[in-house]
Enzyme design. Structure first.
Site, mmCIF file in Angstrom:
data_model
loop_
_atom_site.group_PDB
_atom_site.id
_atom_site.type_symbol
_atom_site.label_atom_id
_atom_site.label_comp_id
_atom_site.label_asym_id
_atom_site.label_seq_id
_atom_site.Cartn_x
_atom_site.Cartn_y
_atom_site.Cartn_z
ATOM 1 N N HIS A 18 -66.724 -5.374 -76.902
ATOM 2 C CA HIS A 18 -66.508 -3.991 -76.493
ATOM 3 C C HIS A 18 -65.757 -3.287 -77.616
ATOM 4 C CE1 HIS A 18 -65.965 -0.683 -73.645
ATOM 5 N NE2 HIS A 18 -64.791 -0.534 -74.231
ATOM 6 N N CYS A 19 -66.364 -2.240 -78.170
ATOM 7 C CA CYS A 19 -65.746 -1.533 -79.295
ATOM 8 C C CYS A 19 -64.741 -0.527 -78.752
ATOM 9 C CB CYS A 19 -66.828 -0.833 -80.117
ATOM 10 S SG CYS A 19 -66.158 0.200 -81.403
ATOM 11 N N VAL A 20 -63.442 -0.765 -79.027
ATOM 12 C CA VAL A 20 -62.408 0.122 -78.479
ATOM 13 C C VAL A 20 -62.397 1.488 -79.165
ATOM 14 C CG1 VAL A 20 -60.818 -1.593 -77.560
ATOM 15 C CG2 VAL A 20 -60.703 -1.021 -79.965
ATOM 16 N N GLN A 59 -67.449 1.828 -76.191
ATOM 17 C CA GLN A 59 -68.814 1.427 -75.857
ATOM 18 C C GLN A 59 -69.010 -0.030 -76.244
ATOM 19 O OE1 GLN A 59 -71.606 1.597 -74.274
ATOM 20 N NE2 GLN A 59 -72.921 3.049 -75.363
#
Ligand code: ZN
Ligand code: ZN
Length: 300
Positions: free
Chosen positions: A140-142, A146
Site C-alpha cells: 500500500h503506497c502511503v 493507493q
C-alpha cells in the site's frame, strides 16, 4: 424540525465532517508531493532561464537559447510523465472490485478472505487501508493512498523511474548552488546553511532566497537517495518476478525469466511504453491465473 430529525441531521453532518477529515488526510501526502515536485521543477527552470551555468559571453548566443530550450523540454517531459503516471496510478483500480473471479474454478493458492467474503486468487491479498483485496498486491503506497497491484504496477514503476531521473537531473543542476555556497570556503555558516537551512532562516542568519535554494538543493539530494533505493529494489523485484510480500517470504514461484517477468509487469510493449503513459501496452496475464514455475513453499 422534530428532535429525531435534528439528531439525524446532526449525525449526518458529523459523518460528513469525519469523511472530510479522512479524505483530506488521504490527500495531504499527494498535495505535499505535488508541492515538492512543482517547486523543484520551478527552481531548476529558474536556474536554466536566469542563471544558466554558462560563461557570460556565451549567454546571448544562439546555442545558448537552444541549450535552454532543450533543458526546459527535458524538465517538462519528466514532470509530465511523473504527474500523468501518478494520476493514472491513483485512478487505476487494482482491487478485485468489479473483477469476475471465475465461479468455482479454485486451484492451488486460492484463499478465502473473511473481510471481502469471497475466494481470492493466488498473489492476491487484503489491504486494510483500502479495505479490499488487491490482485497481485505489492504494497500500500502511503504517498498516494493507493495500493500497488496487478493493474497499476506499470504506472507505479514509470512514475518512480521519472522521479529518479528528474531528481538526478535536479541534483546536477543544483551542484551550482552547492558550489556557490561553498565558494566562500567550508565555514561554519556555509555548512549550517547546507545541513540545517531551517535553523539558519529562523535565526535570521540567511535571506529567504538563500534559504529557498539551499532547502530545494537539500531536498533533491535526500529525495534522490530515497527514490534511487526504492527504484533499485523494485527493479530487482520485477526482474525476479516477485512482489514485496514474496520477497519477504523468499518465495519465487512465479519467476518466468527476466524478459518475461518485465513483460508481466509492463505489458506487451515494455521496451517503449515507459516513454509515455499514452502508449497502450496490454498485460499478458489477467491478475488471477499465474504460471507456477517453482515451489509455493517458503525457501529455507
Ligand atoms: Zn479481502
Ligand atoms: Zn491499499
Amino acid at each position: 424540525m422534530t428532535d429525531s430529525s435534528k439528531r439525524e441531521s446532526s449525525g449526518f453532518t458529523f459523518r460528513k465532517q469525519v469523511d472530510q477529515v479522512e479524505s483530506s488526510g488521504r490527500h495531504l501526502p499527494i498535495v505535499l508531493n505535488a508541492v515538492l515536485v512543482f517547486s523543484i521543477t520551478a527552481e531548476v527552470s529558474y536556474l536554466v532561464l536566469v542563471e544558466a551555468p554558462l560563461e557570460p559571453e556565451q549567454k546571448k548566443t544562439e546555442w545558448s537559447s537552444m541549450w535552454k530550450a532543450m533543458h526546459l523540454f527535458a524538465q517538462y517531459f519528466m514532470l509530465g510523465n511523473i504527474t500523468w503516471n501518478a494520476s493514472l496510478f491513483v485512478k487505476t483500480n487494482p482491487s478485485i472490485r468489479g473483477v469476475f473471479l471465475g465461479g468455482d474454478a479454485l486451484g492451488q493458492g486460492w484463499r478465502y478472505c473473511y473481510n471481502c467474503e469471497t475466494h481470492t486468487p493466488p498473489r492476491c491479498s487484503h489491504c486494510y487501508d483500502c479495505n479490499v483485496c488487491v490482485l497481485r498486491r505489492d504494497h500500500h503506497c502511503v504517498f498516494f493512498g493507493q495500493c500497488v497491484g496487478f493493474y497499476n504496477y506499470r504506472y507505479f514503476l514509470t512514475c518512480l523511474l521519472f522521479m529518479w531521473a528528474g531528481l538526478l537531473y535536479a541534483v546536477f543542476m543544483n551542484a551550482e548552488v552547492f558550489i556557490v555556497i561553498l565558494k566562500e570556503g567550508v565555514t561554519f555558516h556555509s555548512v549550517l546553511l547546507l545541513l540545517m537551512p531551517w535553523i539558519m532562516l529562523v535565526s535570521g542568519q540567511v535571506t529567504a532566497r538563500a534559504f529557498a535554494f539551499a532547502f530545494i538543493a537539500d531536498t533533491c539530494v535526500v529525495g534522490f537517495l530515497l527514490v534511487a533505493a526504492f527504484l533499485f529494489f523494485h527493479v530487482i523485484l520485477m526482474l525476479r518476478g516477485q512482489t514485496t510480500r514474496e520477497w519477504y517470504s523468499t518465495r519465487q514461484p512465479y519467476n518466468l525469466g527476466a524478459v518475461a517477468n518485465i513483460r508481466e509487469c509492463l505489458g506487451k510493449y515494455w521496451y517503449i511504453c515507459w516513454l509515455c503513459p499514452l502508449i497502450p501496452s496490454p498485460l499478458p496475464g489477467d491478475g488471477i491465473n499465474f504460471k507456477v514455475t517453482g515451489s509455493l513453499e517458503p525457501m529455507k
